[in-house]
Design a protein around this motif. Structure first.
Motif, PDB file in Angstrom:
ATOM      1  N   GLU A  39       0.836  -1.195   0.000  1.00  0.00           N
ATOM      2  CA  GLU A  39       0.000   0.000   0.000  1.00  0.00           C
ATOM      3  C   GLU A  39       0.874   1.248   0.000  1.00  0.00           C
ATOM      4  OE1 GLU A  39      -3.259   0.422  -0.110  1.00  0.00           O
ATOM      5  OE2 GLU A  39      -3.650  -1.720  -0.332  1.00  0.00           O
ATOM      6  N   PRO A  40       0.559   2.188  -0.872  1.00  0.00           N
ATOM      7  CA  PRO A  40       1.358   3.419  -0.865  1.00  0.00           C
ATOM      8  C   PRO A  40       1.168   4.167   0.443  1.00  0.00           C
ATOM      9  CG  PRO A  40      -0.598   3.681  -2.235  1.00  0.00           C
ATOM     10  CD  PRO A  40      -0.536   2.228  -1.851  1.00  0.00           C
ATOM     11  N   PRO A  41       2.209   4.722   0.996  1.00  0.00           N
ATOM     12  CA  PRO A  41       2.058   5.455   2.254  1.00  0.00           C
ATOM     13  C   PRO A  41       1.166   6.674   2.065  1.00  0.00           C
ATOM     14  CG  PRO A  41       4.203   5.890   1.264  1.00  0.00           C
ATOM     15  CD  PRO A  41       3.566   4.803   0.442  1.00  0.00           C
ATOM     16  N   GLU A  42       0.420   7.004   3.136  1.00  0.00           N
ATOM     17  CA  GLU A  42      -0.412   8.197   3.078  1.00  0.00           C
ATOM     18  C   GLU A  42       0.476   9.431   2.967  1.00  0.00           C
ATOM     19  OE1 GLU A  42      -3.120   8.480   6.241  1.00  0.00           O
ATOM     20  OE2 GLU A  42      -4.138   6.586   5.805  1.00  0.00           O
ATOM     21  N   PRO A  43       0.061  10.364   2.132  1.00  0.00           N
ATOM     22  CA  PRO A  43       0.897  11.558   1.992  1.00  0.00           C
ATOM     23  C   PRO A  43       0.972  12.338   3.291  1.00  0.00           C
ATOM     24  CG  PRO A  43      -1.241  11.857   0.915  1.00  0.00           C
ATOM     25  CD  PRO A  43      -1.151  10.411   1.309  1.00  0.00           C
ATOM     26  N   SER A  44       2.144  12.804   3.632  1.00  0.00           N
ATOM     27  CA  SER A  44       2.316  13.616   4.829  1.00  0.00           C
ATOM     28  C   SER A  44       1.836  15.030   4.550  1.00  0.00           C
ATOM     29  CB  SER A  44       3.796  13.653   5.238  1.00  0.00           C
ATOM     30  OG  SER A  44       4.262  12.361   5.518  1.00  0.00           O
ATOM     31  N   PRO A  45       1.141  15.635   5.522  1.00  0.00           N
ATOM     32  CA  PRO A  45       0.709  17.012   5.305  1.00  0.00           C
ATOM     33  C   PRO A  45       1.915  17.933   5.216  1.00  0.00           C
ATOM     34  CG  PRO A  45       0.317  16.347   7.585  1.00  0.00           C
ATOM     35  CD  PRO A  45       0.749  15.123   6.842  1.00  0.00           C
ATOM     36  N   LEU A  46       1.972  18.716   4.181  1.00  0.00           N
ATOM     37  CA  LEU A  46       3.088  19.625   3.977  1.00  0.00           C
ATOM     38  C   LEU A  46       2.600  21.054   4.122  1.00  0.00           C
ATOM     39  CD1 LEU A  46       4.768  17.937   0.873  1.00  0.00           C
ATOM     40  CD2 LEU A  46       5.468  17.782   3.255  1.00  0.00           C
ATOM     41  N   PRO A  47       3.404  21.921   4.709  1.00  0.00           N
ATOM     42  CA  PRO A  47       2.986  23.316   4.837  1.00  0.00           C
ATOM     43  C   PRO A  47       2.903  23.976   3.469  1.00  0.00           C
ATOM     44  CG  PRO A  47       5.281  23.054   5.470  1.00  0.00           C
ATOM     45  CD  PRO A  47       4.736  21.675   5.276  1.00  0.00           C
ATOM     46  N   LEU A  48       1.880  24.811   3.308  1.00  0.00           N
ATOM     47  CA  LEU A  48       1.773  25.591   2.071  1.00  0.00           C
ATOM     48  C   LEU A  48       2.829  26.684   2.023  1.00  0.00           C
ATOM     49  CD1 LEU A  48      -2.108  25.965   1.891  1.00  0.00           C
ATOM     50  CD2 LEU A  48      -0.670  24.318   0.697  1.00  0.00           C
TER      51      LEU A  48
END
Length: 281
Positions: A39-48
């Motif tokens: 399973e692809p890892p969930e994307p990490s939230p990145l700051p805008l």
């Protein structure tokens, strides 16, 4: 015909037990499952975007009404305004001279308010960043929270001195208060949408007040009865409910008309320190 006789004879002998049974046909093995990719890892939230400039921890932040700028207050004794479109600080840094623990912006976008560890409430021009007014009075201890009324004429402050005061944004004079009755430092203050009531909280109690006459609108809500002190409060846009971010890791919803608890949401794995509700509720 001979072939038929042979088959018949073999069946007869097998029935009489004089001929060994033929081994059963092998059962086909099920096909091996197709290899699966992990399973692809969930994307990490990145700051805008990231804005830097303060020399110490940031204690408070608020959007300006245009939603294109934010103001931040820091323990380094300054308040800064940031452009979300250009990605940098706007105008001169506002030097307060005392650790800034609370900031707010007026609904008309003209004023910024700061509350410091020294108990002062100061109003600043949102464009020039010049001081507009500073009242002669102040809290006896540091300010924890600020709220500006919907008509931008009043600012309320909550303090570690266990009180809340409402000030004029044009003169800095005290208009109402001190609102007293909390047994600990007041951690949050919030005007109702029509600005006729104030909600305040300490670690044990939520109070709802008439904002102009310094009287309780309801008996205090003893949050200890719900095993939760409140750190932060926010009104729903209709003014009928108060949402509390609590010390027991939950979000609790209270009826602002009678003080009863409506719901409890177990939300986080640690205490909740701040909560906000969107304009559409």
């Amino acid at each position: 015909m001979a072939g038929i006789r042979d088959v018949t004879r073999r069946v007869y002998l097998r029935i009489r037990g004089r001929l060994p049974r033929e081994p059963p046909l092998p059962t086909p093995k099920p096909p091996l499952p197709a290899p699966t990719s992990p399973e692809p890892p969930e994307p990490s939230p990145l700051p805008l975007a990231t804005y830097t400039g303060h020399g110490g921890n940031i204690f408070s932040i608020a959007f300006l009404p245009d939603s294109a700028h934010v103001v931040s207050g820091s323990i380094d004794g300054s308040m800064r305004v940031w452009s979300l479109t250009d990605g940098h600080e706007v105008g001169e840094t506002i030097e307060i001279g005392s650790p800034v623990r609370a900031v707010a912006a007026s609904e008309d976008g003209k004023l910024l308010a700061s509350g410091g560890a020294d108990g002062k409430i100061t109003l600043w021009d949102a464009k020039s960043h010049k001081k507009v007014v500073e009242g002669e009075e102040r809290h006896l201890e540091g300010v924890n929270s600020l709220a500006v009324s919907c008509d931008s004429t009043r600012v309320a402050s909550a303090s570690d001195d266990k009180s809340v005061i409402v000030w004029s944004t044009s003169t800095g004079e005290r208009l109402a208060g001190p609102f007293t009755g909390h047994t600990g430092g007041v951690l949050c203050v919030a005007f109702s949408p029509d600005a006729e009531r104030l909600a305040t909280c300490d670690a044990n109690t939520i109070c709802i007040w008439h904002s102009r006459i310094t009287e309780l609108a309801l008996p205090p809500i003893q949050t200890a009865n719900y095993d939760s002190g409140a750190n932060s409060l926010s009104w729903t846009p209709d003014g009928n409910q108060i949402i509390a971010g609590c010390l027991n890791k939950s979000i609790q919803i209270f009826d602002a008309l009678n003080g009863s608890r409506i719901a409890r949401r177990k939300a986080h794995t640690e205490n909740i320190w701040s909560i906000a509700i969107s304009h559409d509720g």
